[in-house]
Design a protein around this motif. Structure first.
Motif, PDB file in Angstrom:
ATOM      1  N   GLU A   1      22.283  14.454  20.212  1.00 49.09           N
ATOM      2  CA  GLU A   1      21.774  14.450  21.590  1.00 49.09           C
ATOM      3  C   GLU A   1      22.587  15.413  22.451  1.00 49.09           C
ATOM      4  O   GLU A   1      22.044  16.227  23.196  1.00 49.09           O
ATOM      5  CB  GLU A   1      21.838  13.043  22.174  1.00 49.09           C
ATOM      6  CG  GLU A   1      21.423  12.992  23.617  1.00 49.09           C
ATOM      7  CD  GLU A   1      22.122  11.902  24.410  1.00 49.09           C
ATOM      8  OE1 GLU A   1      22.099  11.995  25.647  1.00 49.09           O
ATOM      9  OE2 GLU A   1      22.692  10.982  23.804  1.00 49.09           O
ATOM     10  N   SER A   2      23.900  15.328  22.333  1.00 42.09           N
ATOM     11  CA  SER A   2      24.786  16.205  23.107  1.00 42.09           C
ATOM     12  C   SER A   2      24.548  17.670  22.753  1.00 42.09           C
ATOM     13  O   SER A   2      24.508  18.535  23.629  1.00 42.09           O
ATOM     14  CB  SER A   2      26.244  15.818  22.845  1.00 42.09           C
ATOM     15  OG  SER A   2      27.112  16.693  23.500  1.00 42.09           O
ATOM     16  N   ALA A   3      24.376  17.939  21.467  1.00 37.84           N
ATOM     17  CA  ALA A   3      24.131  19.319  21.034  1.00 37.84           C
ATOM     18  C   ALA A   3      22.825  19.855  21.622  1.00 37.84           C
ATOM     19  O   ALA A   3      22.765  21.005  22.057  1.00 37.84           O
ATOM     20  CB  ALA A   3      24.103  19.392  19.512  1.00 37.84           C
ATOM     21  N   LEU A   4      21.789  19.020  21.654  1.00 38.50           N
ATOM     22  CA  LEU A   4      20.521  19.457  22.248  1.00 38.50           C
ATOM     23  C   LEU A   4      20.674  19.737  23.740  1.00 38.50           C
ATOM     24  O   LEU A   4      20.132  20.704  24.260  1.00 38.50           O
ATOM     25  CB  LEU A   4      19.444  18.387  22.042  1.00 38.50           C
ATOM     26  CG  LEU A   4      18.833  18.324  20.655  1.00 38.50           C
ATOM     27  CD1 LEU A   4      18.039  17.034  20.483  1.00 38.50           C
ATOM     28  CD2 LEU A   4      17.956  19.535  20.400  1.00 38.50           C
ATOM     29  N   ARG A   5      21.429  18.897  24.427  1.00 35.07           N
ATOM     30  CA  ARG A   5      21.608  19.076  25.872  1.00 35.07           C
ATOM     31  C   ARG A   5      22.473  20.295  26.192  1.00 35.07           C
ATOM     32  O   ARG A   5      22.271  20.964  27.191  1.00 35.07           O
ATOM     33  CB  ARG A   5      22.216  17.832  26.490  1.00 35.07           C
ATOM     34  CG  ARG A   5      21.290  16.626  26.453  1.00 35.07           C
ATOM     35  CD  ARG A   5      21.782  15.510  27.344  1.00 35.07           C
ATOM     36  NE  ARG A   5      21.067  14.274  27.131  1.00 35.07           N
ATOM     37  CZ  ARG A   5      19.857  13.996  27.589  1.00 35.07           C
ATOM     38  NH1 ARG A   5      19.196  14.903  28.282  1.00 35.07           N
ATOM     39  NH2 ARG A   5      19.289  12.834  27.364  1.00 35.07           N
TER      40      ARG A   5
END
Length: 146
Positions: free
Chosen positions: A110-114
């Motif tokens: 999730e963090s990588a996508l954001r």
């Protein structure tokens, strides 16, 4: 055999990509379901955060409760118990660690996508700034034309 009616020659070429390397759909290989725009990445990150992470945690908690009940039911009573109790407890410890690792991976994804757009934009600006630094050759002046 070759030349008989109804049979077709089959050939294989190993020096080219297949026509559909990803198999199509959302099953892999950068098919049409790959989230690539900022809006799609945000939607994917939101789904991870709002749906997948909490449901995974909830499922893990449910399994904790059910497994604890099994361990307790088979545990020693009056000094006698089943070996199943210890085995289920060990298996549950391993499984619980795997659930925790999965949730950590989901949070990381999730963090990588954001952060993906920020990272790529920052890299682009960094490369651009570094590409045009003052060169040692800039300090030399050309001889005046005569």
């Amino acid at each position: 055999m070759a030349g008989s009616s109804g049979e077709h020659a089959v050939s294989m070429r190993l020096n080219q990509y297949p026509a559909d390397p990803g198999g199509g759909g959302s099953t892999g290989g950068g098919g049409p379901d790959l989230a690539s725009s900022p809006a799609e990445k945000k939607a994917a990150a939101d789904t991870l955060y709002n749906e997948i992470e909490p449901h995974t945690t909830t499922a893990g908690a449910w399994a904790d409760d059910e497994t604890s009940a099994v361990v307790k039911a088979f545990d020693a009573k009056d000094g006698h118990g089943w070996l199943t109790s210890g085995a289920v407890s060990k298996a549950h410890t391993t499984w619980s660690e795997q659930v925790q690792n999965l949730v950590k991976q989901l949070v990381h994804d999730e963090s990588a996508l954001r952060n993906n757009n920020t990272l790529l934009s920052g890299t682009d600006f960094g490369v651009g700034a570094g590409a045009r630094k003052v060169s040692v050759l800039d300090t030399y002046s050309l001889p005046p034309e005569q």
